[in-house]
Design an enzyme around this catalytic site. Sequence first.
Site, PDB file in Angstrom:
ATOM      1  N   CYS A  11      52.600  87.581  24.065  1.00 47.03           N
ATOM      2  CA  CYS A  11      53.012  86.064  24.627  1.00 47.03           C
ATOM      3  C   CYS A  11      52.087  85.975  25.552  1.00 47.03           C
ATOM      4  CB  CYS A  11      54.322  86.115  24.724  1.00 47.03           C
ATOM      5  SG  CYS A  11      55.677  86.668  23.701  1.00 47.03           S
ATOM      6  N   ARG A  67      47.399  83.917  22.572  1.00 42.72           N
ATOM      7  CA  ARG A  67      48.373  85.156  22.810  1.00 42.72           C
ATOM      8  C   ARG A  67      49.596  84.753  21.776  1.00 42.72           C
ATOM      9  NH1 ARG A  67      47.000  88.096  27.435  1.00 42.72           N
ATOM     10  NH2 ARG A  67      48.759  89.158  27.392  1.00 42.72           N
ATOM     11  N   GLU A 112      35.460  95.445   7.752  1.00 38.47           N
ATOM     12  CA  GLU A 112      35.634  94.298   8.412  1.00 38.47           C
ATOM     13  C   GLU A 112      35.672  93.013   7.704  1.00 38.47           C
ATOM     14  OE1 GLU A 112      36.536  93.815  11.480  1.00 38.47           O
ATOM     15  OE2 GLU A 112      35.860  91.980  12.015  1.00 38.47           O
ATOM     16  N   GLU A 161      42.965  88.022   7.109  1.00 37.44           N
ATOM     17  CA  GLU A 161      43.638  87.415   8.052  1.00 37.44           C
ATOM     18  C   GLU A 161      43.491  85.729   8.171  1.00 37.44           C
ATOM     19  OE1 GLU A 161      42.564  88.750  12.171  1.00 37.44           O
ATOM     20  OE2 GLU A 161      40.441  88.985  11.523  1.00 37.44           O
ATOM     21  N   HIS A 177      36.572 105.742  -8.425  1.00 41.85           N
ATOM     22  CA  HIS A 177      37.679 106.637  -8.549  1.00 41.85           C
ATOM     23  C   HIS A 177      38.902 105.722  -8.666  1.00 41.85           C
ATOM     24  CE1 HIS A 177      35.063 109.647  -7.940  1.00 41.85           C
ATOM     25  NE2 HIS A 177      34.469 109.225  -6.715  1.00 41.85           N
ATOM     26  N   LYS A 236      46.411  87.132  19.105  1.00 39.97           N
ATOM     27  CA  LYS A 236      45.158  87.679  19.609  1.00 39.97           C
ATOM     28  C   LYS A 236      45.287  89.132  20.161  1.00 39.97           C
ATOM     29  CE  LYS A 236      40.764  87.424  20.215  1.00 39.97           C
ATOM     30  NZ  LYS A 236      39.838  87.847  19.123  1.00 39.97           N
TER      31      LYS A 236
HETATM   32  C1  F6R Z   1      41.006  91.173  13.873  1.00 41.24           C
HETATM   33  C2  F6R Z   1      41.333  91.400  15.108  1.00 41.24           C
HETATM   34  C3  F6R Z   1      42.349  92.452  15.379  1.00 41.24           C
HETATM   35  C4  F6R Z   1      41.978  93.094  16.593  1.00 41.24           C
HETATM   36  C5  F6R Z   1      43.004  94.381  16.955  1.00 41.24           C
HETATM   37  C6  F6R Z   1      42.504  95.267  18.213  1.00 41.24           C
HETATM   38  O1  F6R Z   1      39.916  90.162  13.510  1.00 41.24           O
HETATM   39  O2  F6R Z   1      41.363  90.596  15.990  1.00 41.24           O
HETATM   40  O3  F6R Z   1      42.374  93.430  14.185  1.00 41.24           O
HETATM   41  O4  F6R Z   1      40.591  93.652  16.308  1.00 41.24           O
HETATM   42  O5  F6R Z   1      44.065  93.708  17.329  1.00 41.24           O
HETATM   43  O6  F6R Z   1      42.411  94.189  19.217  1.00 41.24           O
HETATM   44  P1  F6R Z   1      41.478  94.644  20.569  1.00 41.24           P
HETATM   45  O7  F6R Z   1      39.980  94.920  20.284  1.00 41.24           O
HETATM   46  O8  F6R Z   1      41.686  93.699  21.663  1.00 41.24           O
HETATM   47  O9  F6R Z   1      42.220  95.999  20.935  1.00 41.24           O
END
Ligand code: F6R
Length: 589
Positions: free
Chosen positions: A2, A27, A466, A473, A489, A584
């Site tokens: 948050c 956030r 990735e 997402e 496999h 995020k």
């Molecule tokens: C995917 C994404 C998340 C972050 C993960 C780690 O696009 O944003 O998978 O990569 O939550 O976040 P950080 O890098 O901030 O530790």
Amino acid sequence: MCGIIGYIGEEKASPLLLNGLRRMEYRGYDSAGMCVLHGDRMYVKKGAGKVDEINAKHNFITLEGTVGIAHTRWATHGQVNETNAHPHLSCNGEIAVVHNGIIENHQELRKLLLEEGHRFTSETDTEVIAHLLERGYRSGFDVRLSLLETVKMLKGAFAIVALFRANPDVIAGARKDAPLAVGFGKNENFLASDVLAFVGRTDKVVFLDNYEVVFVRKRGLEFLTFDGTPVVKTPVQVAWEIGDVTRKEFRHYTIKEIHEQPDTVERAIYQDRDKLESFCKIVRDSAKIYVTASGTSYHSGLIAKYLLAKYAKIPCEVTLASEFSSLNGLIDERSVILAISQSGETADVLHAIAAAKRSRAKVLSIVNVVGSSLVRESDLGLLMNCGPEIGVAATKSFTAQVALINLIVAKLSNGNLVESHLKSIVLRVQQVLRNEEHIIEISKQYSENPDFYFVGRGIHYPVSLEGALKLKELSYIHAEGMAAGELKHGTLALIDRGTPVVVINPEDDTYDDTLTNAAEMKARGAKIIGISTKISDIYDEFVRIPEGHESTYPILEVIPLQMLAYYITVERQQNPDYPRNLAKSVTVK
Ligand code: F6R
């Protein structure tokens, strides 16, 4: 997860708090609220939805008063609705609280408080904090003692900001395992989860450490530890540029950040040479390297493993931060943990390094956010310098991580990988971005497909993971990233007529084998989208990436995948900046 913010000063608080909410919306964006003290009353406005939707209904800036707190929520306890939105008030409405984190013992505390006659209105874990503060206050404690007594009773992770009706000259904050920063200006001060919330007003910041509280007044700050010991803290200056969070001419932050990559990759490899050398020395002096990270940053960690092995002949183990306990018993004082994180606040990563430190290992980090917990908890950290990443999906931070990892590996490689291999990277990133129109066309064709597969071998395997993560997402389409050699496999059984498979296959020593795998899928009806330096008849769609050193290919390959995920999402009329259920910075376990 948050975002919390508090303001005390001489200006009307609500517009400043609203601006802070908009800047922290990445956030958490399922609900938001604000409480402002005016005259001798507290005024609260809150609701479910995005900040601008709630603001359209409640018009936050009609709130008068020069002291207030606000919150953007990513729900953990209790449904997403107006009642559960923060701020939360004590029974008598005299204390308002915003919180980021999880109070693990909230049920126990709720029971105790109910037995004592407190009345709850929400389902949140946060509300216990407001009642605990009130409990202390009622028993004759002042703001300071009420907060110190309250934090002692809380288990879990929290950053708290509280406002007391009877003490309009102060806002109180506390931190344990969730970020909290104080921004101090002239005759005004801020408290927030993220400096972005206030950096337009002041660039002087103090980051709270764990187990610290702060009492913020218009012209003064008082820091104490949870046991009441005063702490002297020195402000640091953060770059004003980190407050540049406008979308510019772009429709979404995500695409803006994708387009920033020529610049951000360049900034990531511009490092202080002495610091880089010290970082590499710690790696060289260690007996074993463990890399840990989550999500996209974990994929960078996997790339680090390939590069370290191939060029520096250094073996390393890469472990998801949430699975770090699988290494229990292996880590000791000769181990080095390399933690990679954009935010530097991911709870799983912070827990992993805390465990490593208990085993006396050294902690190195690669982080984007200045002043974040991971930077401060590391023995040595290198910053990616790619500026604020607002889009929930990690884009520019991934390429910055991979570029920086290339630089580190070159330094450790005894000349097997020379730094000049990164020389033309900016130009090549610019070239890749020119595929945009073509990718828009591909996105239109495939936006309705229910399943996608991404495959690659060797260093391209993490890129396939990735690519799949980005698509899942943002667009909510089911996608899987696979090692190309693993398809036969089992997963090949899922390939059907028209199934899109993205094949990541530039010309290196993985090329021929991956092309054979692509042919196997095509023979079963798959539509092959080839990302390569070389065209082939096997590809139904072809996205060309420029030739370059093989260790930099992940930077070039991922950009078309980011654009594909973005444009498919736009085609499906969803907002790529705010994917459902996500936030995020994942500051909960
Ligand atoms: C995917 C994404 C998340 C972050 C993960 C780690 O696009 O944003 O998978 O990569 O939550 O976040 P950080 O890098 O901030 O530790």
